[in-house]
Structures are given as structure tokens and as C-alpha cells.
Design a protein around this motif. Structure first.
Motif, PDB file in Angstrom:
ATOM      1  N   LEU A  34     133.097  72.611 115.895  1.00 12.30           N
ATOM      2  CA  LEU A  34     134.106  71.574 116.106  1.00 12.30           C
ATOM      3  C   LEU A  34     133.957  70.450 115.080  1.00 12.30           C
ATOM      4  CD1 LEU A  34     134.078  71.384 120.008  1.00 12.30           C
ATOM      5  CD2 LEU A  34     135.772  72.492 118.540  1.00 12.30           C
ATOM      6  N   THR A  35     132.723  70.100 114.761  1.00 16.73           N
ATOM      7  CA  THR A  35     132.472  69.058 113.765  1.00 16.73           C
ATOM      8  C   THR A  35     132.944  69.505 112.389  1.00 16.73           C
ATOM      9  OG1 THR A  35     130.566  68.259 115.023  1.00 16.73           O
ATOM     10  CG2 THR A  35     130.692  67.612 112.703  1.00 16.73           C
ATOM     11  N   GLU A  36     132.664  70.759 112.025  1.00 10.33           N
ATOM     12  CA  GLU A  36     133.104  71.283 110.732  1.00 10.33           C
ATOM     13  C   GLU A  36     134.628  71.264 110.635  1.00 10.33           C
ATOM     14  OE1 GLU A  36     131.193  75.086 110.640  1.00 10.33           O
ATOM     15  OE2 GLU A  36     129.311  74.247 109.895  1.00 10.33           O
ATOM     16  N   ARG A  37     135.303  71.636 111.699  1.00  9.82           N
ATOM     17  CA  ARG A  37     136.771  71.631 111.691  1.00  9.82           C
ATOM     18  C   ARG A  37     137.307  70.198 111.577  1.00  9.82           C
ATOM     19  NH1 ARG A  37     139.230  76.214 112.289  1.00  9.82           N
ATOM     20  NH2 ARG A  37     138.105  77.998 113.074  1.00  9.82           N
ATOM     21  N   ALA A  38     136.656  69.267 112.242  1.00 10.98           N
ATOM     22  CA  ALA A  38     137.084  67.872 112.159  1.00 10.98           C
ATOM     23  C   ALA A  38     136.918  67.346 110.737  1.00 10.98           C
ATOM     24  CB  ALA A  38     136.287  67.014 113.141  1.00 10.98           C
ATOM     25  N   TYR A  40     136.954  69.099 108.026  1.00  9.06           N
ATOM     26  CA  TYR A  40     137.986  69.765 107.226  1.00  9.06           C
ATOM     27  C   TYR A  40     139.323  69.033 107.342  1.00  9.06           C
ATOM     28  CZ  TYR A  40     141.370  73.291 105.784  1.00  9.06           C
ATOM     29  OH  TYR A  40     142.407  73.944 105.174  1.00  9.06           O
ATOM     30  N   HIS A  41     139.723  68.727 108.550  1.00  5.54           N
ATOM     31  CA  HIS A  41     141.024  68.079 108.749  1.00  5.54           C
ATOM     32  C   HIS A  41     141.058  66.666 108.184  1.00  5.54           C
ATOM     33  CE1 HIS A  41     143.004  71.283 110.869  1.00  5.54           C
ATOM     34  NE2 HIS A  41     141.935  71.436 111.634  1.00  5.54           N
ATOM     35  N   VAL A  42     139.933  65.976 108.210  1.00  8.11           N
ATOM     36  CA  VAL A  42     139.890  64.608 107.678  1.00  8.11           C
ATOM     37  C   VAL A  42     139.847  64.606 106.153  1.00  8.11           C
ATOM     38  CG1 VAL A  42     138.459  62.531 107.538  1.00  8.11           C
ATOM     39  CG2 VAL A  42     138.868  63.611 109.747  1.00  8.11           C
ATOM     40  N   TYR A  43     139.073  65.507 105.558  1.00  5.98           N
ATOM     41  CA  TYR A  43     138.821  65.458 104.117  1.00  5.98           C
ATOM     42  C   TYR A  43     139.574  66.483 103.281  1.00  5.98           C
ATOM     43  CZ  TYR A  43     135.139  62.025 104.705  1.00  5.98           C
ATOM     44  OH  TYR A  43     134.451  60.884 104.973  1.00  5.98           O
ATOM     45  N   VAL A  46     141.686  65.003 100.451  1.00  6.34           N
ATOM     46  CA  VAL A  46     140.834  64.353  99.443  1.00  6.34           C
ATOM     47  C   VAL A  46     140.141  65.416  98.595  1.00  6.34           C
ATOM     48  CG1 VAL A  46     138.822  62.865  99.105  1.00  6.34           C
ATOM     49  CG2 VAL A  46     140.504  62.312 100.868  1.00  6.34           C
ATOM     50  N   TYR A  47     139.675  66.469  99.225  1.00  8.07           N
ATOM     51  CA  TYR A  47     139.003  67.554  98.516  1.00  8.07           C
ATOM     52  C   TYR A  47     139.948  68.238  97.531  1.00  8.07           C
ATOM     53  CZ  TYR A  47     137.174  72.271  97.830  1.00  8.07           C
ATOM     54  OH  TYR A  47     136.773  73.463  97.289  1.00  8.07           O
ATOM     55  N   LEU A  48     141.197  68.417  97.916  1.00 11.69           N
ATOM     56  CA  LEU A  48     142.155  69.122  97.073  1.00 11.69           C
ATOM     57  C   LEU A  48     142.753  68.266  95.962  1.00 11.69           C
ATOM     58  CD1 LEU A  48     144.018  71.139  99.852  1.00 11.69           C
ATOM     59  CD2 LEU A  48     142.307  71.982  98.225  1.00 11.69           C
ATOM     60  N   ASN A  49     142.625  66.956  96.037  1.00 11.73           N
ATOM     61  CA  ASN A  49     143.229  66.053  95.068  1.00 11.73           C
ATOM     62  C   ASN A  49     142.130  65.301  94.317  1.00 11.73           C
ATOM     63  OD1 ASN A  49     144.369  63.665  93.873  1.00 11.73           O
ATOM     64  ND2 ASN A  49     146.151  63.895  95.195  1.00 11.73           N
ATOM     65  N   ARG A  64     131.029  70.227  96.081  1.00 12.55           N
ATOM     66  CA  ARG A  64     130.419  71.555  96.290  1.00 12.55           C
ATOM     67  C   ARG A  64     130.140  71.775  97.769  1.00 12.55           C
ATOM     68  NH1 ARG A  64     127.407  70.120  91.701  1.00 12.55           N
ATOM     69  NH2 ARG A  64     125.656  69.561  93.030  1.00 12.55           N
ATOM     70  N   TRP A  65     129.653  70.739  98.456  1.00 10.29           N
ATOM     71  CA  TRP A  65     129.359  70.847  99.883  1.00 10.29           C
ATOM     72  C   TRP A  65     130.640  71.128 100.664  1.00 10.29           C
ATOM     73  CZ3 TRP A  65     130.540  67.718 104.211  1.00 10.29           C
ATOM     74  CH2 TRP A  65     129.818  68.035 105.362  1.00 10.29           C
ATOM     75  N   PHE A  66     131.719  70.405 100.334  1.00  9.78           N
ATOM     76  CA  PHE A  66     133.003  70.663 100.983  1.00  9.78           C
ATOM     77  C   PHE A  66     133.451  72.098 100.734  1.00  9.78           C
ATOM     78  CE2 PHE A  66     134.304  65.954 100.868  1.00  9.78           C
ATOM     79  CZ  PHE A  66     133.994  65.782 102.204  1.00  9.78           C
ATOM     80  N   GLU A  67     133.277  72.589  99.510  1.00 10.18           N
ATOM     81  CA  GLU A  67     133.702  73.951  99.176  1.00 10.18           C
ATOM     82  C   GLU A  67     133.000  74.971 100.065  1.00 10.18           C
ATOM     83  OE1 GLU A  67     133.884  76.974  95.346  1.00 10.18           O
ATOM     84  OE2 GLU A  67     133.234  74.911  95.051  1.00 10.18           O
TER      85      GLU A  67
END
Length: 74
Positions: A34-38, A40-43, A46-49, A64-67
Motif C-alpha cells: 500500500l505504501t509503494e502504491r501511494a 507511485y501515485h504521489v510521485y 514528477v518521476y516522468l517529467n 533510480r529508486w523510483f524506477e
């Protein structure tokens, strides 16, 4: 607010993994997923731009960590 560390000082992919801890109040619920999904939805945007990532003061180690994190969520 951003951490004032360099990539050499802190890399979330190579630093100790603290995710093995437990939260007794959650009675074995899937808090990590659930934390990982949260995150993902927040960042995700930002990660893609790259411009937003720079404005958020995310370094290459953060991206890299986000990836790695986001690969398991897609």
C-alpha cells in the motif's frame, strides 16, 4: 524540503533496507504494498517529467529508486 546529501552519501538502492520492519497496529496487513502504491501515485508525474524532478531536487539516485519501485507496480 530535500535531503542535503549527494548521490555518494545516500543511495536508497544500496543503503540498508529498513522495509523489513513491522507495524504491529496493522495486524499483518499489506502495508508495504500500500505504501509503494501511494508513493507511485504521489510521485509518478514528477518521476516522468525531468523538469519537475529537478524542481523537486531529486537526484539520479532518487530516480533510480523510483524506477525500481515503480517497476513492481505497473
Amino acid at each position: 524540503m530535500a535531503l542535503r546529501t549527494t548521490e555518494a552519501q545516500h543511495d536508497p538502492l544500496t543503503d540498508p533496507n529498513l522495509a523489513g520492519g513491522s507495524i504491529p497496529e496493522l495486524n499483518s496487513q499489506h502495508w508495504r504494498e500500500l505504501t509503494e502504491r501511494a508513493v507511485y501515485h504521489v510521485y509518478k508525474d514528477v518521476y516522468l517529467n525531468k523538469k519537475l524532478a529537478k524542481n523537486a531536487q531529486l537526484g539520479p539516485e532518487d530516480l533510480r529508486w523510483f524506477e525500481v519501485l515503480f517497476a513492481g507496480i505497473k
